[in-house]
Design a protein around this motif. Structure first.
Motif, PDB file in Angstrom:
ATOM      1  N   GLY A   5      17.307  50.390  58.273  1.00  0.00           N
ATOM      2  CA  GLY A   5      16.732  49.491  59.854  1.00  0.00           C
ATOM      3  C   GLY A   5      16.196  48.352  58.894  1.00  0.00           C
ATOM      4  O   GLY A   5      15.504  47.738  60.066  1.00  0.00           O
ATOM      5  N   GLY A   6      15.169  49.265  58.480  1.00  0.00           N
ATOM      6  CA  GLY A   6      13.718  47.838  58.426  1.00  0.00           C
ATOM      7  C   GLY A   6      14.299  46.877  57.223  1.00  0.00           C
ATOM      8  O   GLY A   6      15.160  46.615  56.968  1.00  0.00           O
ATOM      9  N   VAL A   7      12.863  46.726  57.224  1.00  0.00           N
ATOM     10  CA  VAL A   7      12.750  45.540  56.376  1.00  0.00           C
ATOM     11  C   VAL A   7      13.233  45.443  53.926  1.00  0.00           C
ATOM     12  O   VAL A   7      13.431  44.926  53.576  1.00  0.00           O
ATOM     13  CB  VAL A   7      11.762  44.355  56.059  1.00  0.00           C
ATOM     14  CG1 VAL A   7      11.887  44.222  57.288  1.00  0.00           C
ATOM     15  CG2 VAL A   7      10.590  44.611  55.515  1.00  0.00           C
ATOM     16  N   GLY A   8      12.842  47.592  54.284  1.00  0.00           N
ATOM     17  CA  GLY A   8      13.197  46.509  52.877  1.00  0.00           C
ATOM     18  C   GLY A   8      11.687  46.782  51.324  1.00  0.00           C
ATOM     19  O   GLY A   8      10.585  46.779  52.309  1.00  0.00           O
ATOM     20  N   TYR A   9      11.894  47.632  50.927  1.00  0.00           N
ATOM     21  CA  TYR A   9      10.993  47.556  49.420  1.00  0.00           C
ATOM     22  C   TYR A   9      10.934  46.713  48.226  1.00  0.00           C
ATOM     23  O   TYR A   9      11.365  45.677  48.333  1.00  0.00           O
ATOM     24  CB  TYR A   9      10.697  49.211  49.539  1.00  0.00           C
ATOM     25  CG  TYR A   9      11.142  50.293  50.064  1.00  0.00           C
ATOM     26  CD1 TYR A   9       9.592  50.233  50.979  1.00  0.00           C
ATOM     27  CD2 TYR A   9      11.981  50.698  49.864  1.00  0.00           C
ATOM     28  CE1 TYR A   9      10.244  51.165  51.439  1.00  0.00           C
ATOM     29  CE2 TYR A   9      12.032  51.860  50.385  1.00  0.00           C
ATOM     30  CZ  TYR A   9      11.535  52.380  51.934  1.00  0.00           C
ATOM     31  OH  TYR A   9      11.786  53.603  52.431  1.00  0.00           O
TER      32      TYR A   9
END
Length: 449
Positions: free
Chosen positions: A381-385
């Protein structure tokens, strides 16, 4: 006009001359080359919505310190030391504001290409005018916002040695500490040329810069100065849980400026950071209270307030990178880790971190910084890397930034405590400590009965 000219007998002249004049003008326009403009107009990137939000965020962070942190800490100490904590928070804030304008902003964001130091390019705010811009906001607003971060970080350290350190020593130590520890770490984390920034470390609002920094410095201070007289032998319970609750609630409100303001704009990034500041904190309060209920049979207000701060601390580096559900789990994990250090590790180790700055801010900051590398994953659910980065790779970057901060802050803080001890002495006299710092150090009491 034509009728007026006719009345003077000029109609025929006008009719004959006008076509010739128009033809000449057209020919001149076609044959005369266009002149390049001498000055090209610069288009401003300022956005009034972003500016308004950052002005508000700056005031919210100040609200965190005075009265938020001051009341939170004040309620946790004994009544005879209440005013001393209020005074320390107040003077630290004022002194750091002056320092930041003189050289702190330059040391942090002065334009140097060094990975460790911002340089002298903006000492005394050289070159900064009301028209200077920083992204979509005036540079003066950016300076004011960053200045409040520089103020609250040393004020947090006060909790590590509360009730026993000389007022003059507190002020001198903080002047040296922000200069040699805080400003370089702020540059490393947030300046485009900084060490952590170059590594790709994720620190949205100050996990390393504020909380790990303050927590480690507080622990070193507690160890160097030693425990309070009567520690573990006398009752040293908070004198006002009411004020502690009020202070922690103010901290939570102000933290929206701290986290959501770190987006530096009034857009989706700020919205994500705001929601995460709700959910992570709620998860941490529930976690701490549940652990207390299971281990002690009762959930305390002190525990709920501690969980609240632990959640806020943990989500600080992660606020703009993780999802709201991930933030809940981040808060739960952080509160469990902080509880363990406050209730188990500190008791067994025997150090007197008076108000658990290391146990909550230091450990919460470390857990939050490292787990940011986990919960930032798009799959969680995060913005990614960044392109080419993996979860394990990002976690290693986060650990590197944490370790550098711990070592730099720990070593330099130890040296600074020793230097201040040689100059003015760190600890008040035993009789002063027993009497209380309010009357002995400031000549007044918080409460007059």
């Amino acid at each position: 006009m034509r009728d007026l000219l006719k009345s003077f007998g000029l109609g025929a002249v006008l009719a004959a001359a006008l076509p010739a004049t128009l033809a000449f003008a057209q020919e001149a326009t076609e044959t005369t080359p266009a002149l390049d403009p001498v000055v090209e107009e610069t288009v401003s990137a300022l956005n009034s919505g972003d500016t308004a939000w950052m002005l508000t965020s700056t005031l919210l962070v100040l609200f965190m310190i005075l009265p938020g942190l001051a009341l939170f800490y004040g309620g946790l100490v004994r009544a005879k030391n209440m005013l001393s904590v209020l005074m320390q928070c107040t003077l630290i804030t004022a002194v750091v504001m002056v320092i930041y304008v003189l050289y702190g902003y330059s040391f942090s964001f002065g334009g140097s290409e060094s990975a460790f130091f911002g340089g002298f390019g903006k000492v005394f705010l050289s070159g900064v005018t009301p028209d200077s811009e920083s992204g979509t906001i005036p540079e003066l607003v950016f300076i004011a916002f960053q200045m409040t971060f520089a103020c609250i970080t040393p004020a947090l350290i006060v909790g590590g040695f509360a009730e026993r350190m000389r007022f003059s020593a507190v002020v001198l130590f903080m002047i040296l500490w922000v200069t040699i520890v805080y400003f370089p770490v702020a540059h490393m984390a947030w300046d485009a040329n900084g060490l952590y920034f170059g590594w790709g470390a994720m620190d949205f609002a100050g996990g390393t810069v504020v909380h790990i920094n303050a927590g480690v410095a507080a622990l070193v201070g507690a160890l160097v100065i030693g425990p309070r007289i009567g520690y573990k032998k006398e009752i040293m319970a908070p004198h006002s849980m009411t004020l502690t609750m009020v202070g922690s609630a103010i901290l939570w409100v102000g933290w929206f400026g701290f986290n959501a303001g770190s987006a530096l704009s009034a857009g989706g990034g700020a919205a994500l950071a705001m929601l995460n500041t709700f959910t992570a904190t709620a998860g941490a309060i529930i976690g701490w209270s549940a652990i207390e209920a299971m281990t002690r049979g009762k959930a305390s207000m002190l525990g709920a307030a501690s969980g609240m701060v632990a959640g806020l601390v943990a989500v600080t580096p992660a606020a703009g990178f993780v999802g709201p559900v991930g933030a809940i789990f981040l808060g739960l994990i952080a509160s469990a880790c902080c509880y363990f250090f406050v209730q188990v590790v500190k008791e067994k180790a025997g150090y007197d971190d008076s108000l658990d700055v290391f146990g909550v801010h230091g450990i919460g900051g470390i857990v939050g910084a490292v787990l940011t590398g986990v919960f930032a994953s798009g799959g969680l659910g995060g913005v990614g890397y960044a392109e080419g980065q993996t979860m394990s790779g990002q976690v290693m970057v986060q650990i590197q930034a944490v370790l550098v901060t711990i070592v730099w802050c720990g070593v330099v803080s130890f040296i600074l405590y020793k230097v201040v001890d040689m100059i003015v002495g760190l600890r008040v006299a035993a009789e002063t400590e027993r009497e209380g710092l309010d009357l002995a150090e400031h000549g007044e009491r918080a409460y007059v009965m």
